[in-house]
Design an enzyme around this catalytic site. Structure first.
Site, mmCIF file in Angstrom:
data_model
loop_
_atom_site.group_PDB
_atom_site.id
_atom_site.type_symbol
_atom_site.label_atom_id
_atom_site.label_comp_id
_atom_site.label_asym_id
_atom_site.label_seq_id
_atom_site.Cartn_x
_atom_site.Cartn_y
_atom_site.Cartn_z
ATOM 1 N N ASP A 9 0.895 -1.157 -0.150
ATOM 2 C CA ASP A 9 0.045 -0.054 0.116
ATOM 3 C C ASP A 9 0.825 1.163 0.092
ATOM 4 O OD1 ASP A 9 -2.530 1.505 0.460
ATOM 5 O OD2 ASP A 9 -1.432 1.946 2.475
ATOM 6 N N ALA A 10 0.492 2.565 -0.525
ATOM 7 C CA ALA A 10 1.165 3.588 -0.612
ATOM 8 C C ALA A 10 1.140 4.550 0.641
ATOM 9 C CB ALA A 10 0.907 4.357 -2.009
ATOM 10 N N TYR A 11 -0.221 5.009 0.890
ATOM 11 C CA TYR A 11 -0.187 6.286 1.767
ATOM 12 C C TYR A 11 -0.634 5.616 3.419
ATOM 13 C CZ TYR A 11 -0.936 8.610 -2.613
ATOM 14 O OH TYR A 11 -0.877 9.158 -3.826
ATOM 15 N N ARG A 45 -6.765 12.501 6.871
ATOM 16 C CA ARG A 45 -6.864 11.037 6.529
ATOM 17 C C ARG A 45 -7.847 10.103 6.879
ATOM 18 N NH1 ARG A 45 -4.966 7.237 3.142
ATOM 19 N NH2 ARG A 45 -4.377 5.603 4.372
ATOM 20 N N ASN A 123 -5.071 2.933 -3.557
ATOM 21 C CA ASN A 123 -6.370 3.635 -4.117
ATOM 22 C C ASN A 123 -5.851 4.934 -4.760
ATOM 23 O OD1 ASN A 123 -8.432 1.830 -3.060
ATOM 24 N ND2 ASN A 123 -8.385 3.018 -0.911
#
Length: 229
Positions: A9-11, A45, A123
């Protein structure tokens, strides 16, 4: 089955999502943010995730950048800062340049040296992810950056996770999926990936059908887990 592919996942996992608000707070032009940035980052967030889930339920997909802007507008309004367009513009700019966590480059390099395929599954929109990866200098350490833009639905939909075996021609249990989000780990584990939850905040495990195979405080152990899973 041996792990061949490590997916991140990135964030919140590779990139510190609080760093945009923190960096803006150090700019003298935005001194009002100095005491407010931790709460603003948290609200931003939380709403970003909430809006993505609601859009899945409503069948109303939109690019993640739109979700990110909408969430920021809510967070700014809650903080009483909605009357500051330059601050909004600066925060959005900085979100394209999020800092990677300190251990990320060495961890990814170690995986590449050991022969693992590496990629992001996020996402995030293509443009967002390309900007973040480039800004953090991670381009050469990733074989691909997979965005939900391709399938038009946000995680934790199975359609998103299926992008990985389709892209890398691997079995589900050959994938080590790494995320800082408990809900994302639940979705990926239920899908059949081996999962590692980066639980930096020491939160309880989510009560969901899919459970993490590994729970870590940061990403430094990922190469060892991938080699011995």
């Amino acid at each position: 089955m041996t792990i061949t592919t490590c997916i991140f996942d990135a964030y919140g996992t590779l990139f510190d999502v609080t760093s945009a608000a923190q960096r803006a707070a150090h700019d003298p032009e935005f001194s009002r943010l100095a005491q407010l940035w931790p709460q603003l980052a948290q609200d931003w967030r939380a709403k970003q995730l909430e809006y993505s889930w609601l859009r899945v339920i409503m069948g109303d997909h939109t690019p993640f950048w739109t979700v990110t802007m909408d969430a920021l507008d809510w967070a700014l309004a809650r903080a009483g800062l909605e009357d500051d367009p330059p601050l909004r513009a600066r925060l959005l700019q900085l979100y394209q340049e999020l800092s990677a966590y300190p251990e990320v480059p060495i961890m990814l390099q170690t995986l590449k040296d050991k022969g693992f395929s590496t990629a992001i599954l996020s996402n995030g929109s293509h443009d967002m992810l390309d900007a973040a990866v480039s800004s953090a200098g991670l381009d050469r350490l990733l074989d691909d950056v997979l965005s939900v833009d391709t399938v038009g639905i946000f995680k934790p939909s199975d359609q998103v996770y299926q992008m990985v075996p389709d892209r890398f021609q691997c079995a589900r249990d050959e994938v080590l999926f790494v995320s800082s989000n408990g809900w994302d780990i639940a979705g990926a584990a239920r899908f059949g990936f081996v999962t590692a939850w980066v639980n930096r905040a020491a939160l309880p495990v989510d009560r969901m059908p899919g459970q993490p195979a590994h729970i870590l405080s940061d990403l430094t152990q990922i190469p060892e887990i991938a080699a011995h899973a």
